[in-house]
Write a protein that holds these residues in place. Sequence first.
Motif, mmCIF file in Angstrom:
data_model
loop_
_atom_site.group_PDB
_atom_site.id
_atom_site.type_symbol
_atom_site.label_atom_id
_atom_site.label_comp_id
_atom_site.label_asym_id
_atom_site.label_seq_id
_atom_site.Cartn_x
_atom_site.Cartn_y
_atom_site.Cartn_z
ATOM 1 N N TYR A 56 0.840 -1.204 0.000
ATOM 2 C CA TYR A 56 0.000 0.000 0.000
ATOM 3 C C TYR A 56 0.872 1.250 0.000
ATOM 4 O O TYR A 56 0.607 2.219 -0.705
ATOM 5 N N ASP A 193 -12.261 6.037 -4.127
ATOM 6 C CA ASP A 193 -10.841 5.909 -3.797
ATOM 7 C C ASP A 193 -10.196 4.861 -4.687
ATOM 8 O O ASP A 193 -10.421 3.660 -4.519
ATOM 9 N N GLU A 218 -10.493 10.259 -4.711
ATOM 10 C CA GLU A 218 -9.343 10.168 -3.803
ATOM 11 C C GLU A 218 -8.203 9.416 -4.480
ATOM 12 O O GLU A 218 -8.393 8.312 -4.978
HETATM 13 MG MG LIG Z 1 -7.429 6.380 0.530
#
Ligand SMILES: [Mg+2]
Length: 368
Positions: A56, A193, A218
């Motif tokens: 991530y 997102d 996002e």
């Molecule tokens: Mg995010």
Amino acid sequence: MRISTIEVYQRDLPVAGGPYRMASTSVDALDTTIVRIIADNGLIGWGETCPVGPVYQPHHAGGARAALAEVAPGLIGLDPLGIEPAREAMDERLNGHGYAKAALDMALWDLAGRHYGARVCDLLGGARRERVPSYYATGVSEPAETARIAADKAAEGFTRLQIKLGGRPVEADIETLHAIADAVPRGVRLVADANRGWTARDAQLISNACAGFPLTLEQPCSTIEETVSIRSQLRHPVFLDESAEDLPAVLRAITANACEGFGLKLTRVGGIGALRAIRDVCAARSLPHTCDDAWGGDIVAAACVHVAATVSPALLDGVWIAAPWIDGHYDAERGIAIRDGFIDVPTGAGLGIEIDPAIFGEPIAVYG
Ligand SMILES: [Mg+2]
């Protein structure tokens, strides 16, 4: 008062109802690292850092513990109330790795609050309210299934829903967003997102195809530069999350006019003190933002809520915590939970969480 001992614990947090699916990765369990700072008078403070897997961000659980091994010995003997000198002492031993140092920063704020008999939010300038809005993030899933979850969560009281997208053809993302827009009341704020999962072309196609309803995009693209390149062609406001790595990155994004707000992750930006600085910069530029972390248990969640409580309500877009994806709490009585879409600000001194260290087993490392 001096720091006498720092203990490091490890815990696996299985994803309840998992896996949790994002554009570039899917996780079944997270590896969290917990620290306990102990002062020579017995006062303690808890901290935690829990990357949401190894892809991530450029963070991972083993990296956090390796970084702690570098910096933790440098805090032994220091005054725990000197949080800024402690930060400098960590920086003198290791460049970067703010997500690991954040666990120690959090523990120092917790300890300071217990010493002064004050909550962390009080040390940060005072709570603006005693209940902060949370938001729910759906994992990447099929359009009808995501719309069903979104409608359920709106009915539960969430006023902001974040829809994870990306990692598949844009047509599926467009269909998902339209299904959700049809399924939830208009008062619910929708955020798409992509977790860096769209190309600039994808973001333009999706924004154009969803121009008929309010939406925030996002982290649509991978970098600040890619985002800037398409900003003028998008039909929706943009938040940056992964690109908001720390205060200098936030300043770069603001200077580049890259976004209208930020998704902020407490440990990524370097801890409570660093998030406070970004809070103040965002206030100076009237930029809304969240106060989240990528993952973590009650300690991380409490820290996020304390900072969030101090943000101007007009600029706090919500507080995401991992609690809905975690079975149980570190503190059964005071654990951080979402009720009707909101989270109560803890009332106890420091972070307001009381933990029996025995629940984490033996420490995996002890310094001091
Ligand atoms: Mg995010």
